[in-house]
Design a protein around this motif. Sequence first.
Motif, PDB file in Angstrom:
ATOM      1  N   ASN A  30       6.330  -7.387  -2.269  1.00 25.48           N
ATOM      2  CA  ASN A  30       6.289  -7.745  -0.856  1.00 25.48           C
ATOM      3  C   ASN A  30       5.598  -6.627  -0.059  1.00 25.48           C
ATOM      4  O   ASN A  30       5.189  -5.615  -0.623  1.00 25.48           O
ATOM      5  N   GLY A  31       5.462  -6.837   1.236  1.00 25.25           N
ATOM      6  CA  GLY A  31       4.759  -5.873   2.081  1.00 25.25           C
ATOM      7  C   GLY A  31       5.385  -4.490   2.085  1.00 25.25           C
ATOM      8  O   GLY A  31       4.686  -3.477   2.036  1.00 25.25           O
ATOM      9  N   ALA A  32       6.702  -4.435   2.138  1.00 30.21           N
ATOM     10  CA  ALA A  32       7.387  -3.135   2.133  1.00 30.21           C
ATOM     11  C   ALA A  32       7.135  -2.406   0.816  1.00 30.21           C
ATOM     12  O   ALA A  32       6.902  -1.186   0.803  1.00 30.21           O
ATOM     13  N   GLN A  33       7.162  -3.135  -0.291  1.00 31.62           N
ATOM     14  CA  GLN A  33       6.903  -2.513  -1.593  1.00 31.62           C
ATOM     15  C   GLN A  33       5.463  -2.006  -1.683  1.00 31.62           C
ATOM     16  O   GLN A  33       5.214  -0.948  -2.264  1.00 31.62           O
ATOM     17  N   LEU A  34       4.531  -2.750  -1.120  1.00 29.20           N
ATOM     18  CA  LEU A  34       3.138  -2.299  -1.115  1.00 29.20           C
ATOM     19  C   LEU A  34       3.008  -0.997  -0.335  1.00 29.20           C
ATOM     20  O   LEU A  34       2.354  -0.056  -0.794  1.00 29.20           O
ATOM     21  N   ARG A  35       3.641  -0.908   0.824  1.00 30.40           N
ATOM     22  CA  ARG A  35       3.615   0.337   1.610  1.00 30.40           C
ATOM     23  C   ARG A  35       4.234   1.494   0.821  1.00 30.40           C
ATOM     24  O   ARG A  35       3.712   2.607   0.811  1.00 30.40           O
TER      25      ARG A  35
END
Length: 143
Positions: free
Chosen positions: A2-7
């Motif tokens: 997800n987006g948080a994991q990508l960051r």
Amino acid sequence: MNGAQLRMARAALKLTVEQVAAMAQVNRHTVMRTEDERSATRPAQLKMMQILFEEAGLEFLDPIEGVSGSGVRFKWGVEDALKAAEGASEASPGTEGVKALDAELEAFWASQIERFRALSPEGRAVIATQIYGDASFVDKMMV
């Protein structure tokens, strides 16, 4: 992923949005939209970004209800290799004839040398550790 994991993954390897986009062969806006979770990202694009980080030594963690949320962590031993690489010298004498622990991964990165060179020093050290068992062999891969 997800987006948080990508960051989190990008921060762990100290990569810019532009570096991730170039290495995963996606547009930088795709990376930014995925991180911000503004719109759905195509599954193939998500997979390309996830593979990039997994090959660099990260694992993506699924949430466990009542225990923890989703996350990212270094694979076993990778974080120690990064710390060792920070203190390693630039030169790596005597790397000729060193046998790869993971020949398939070595062949992949040899065919993707420009993507490898675009990685941060930390990212290159993680990959060198995965292939040769020692972050100081990063120079061997830059040839």
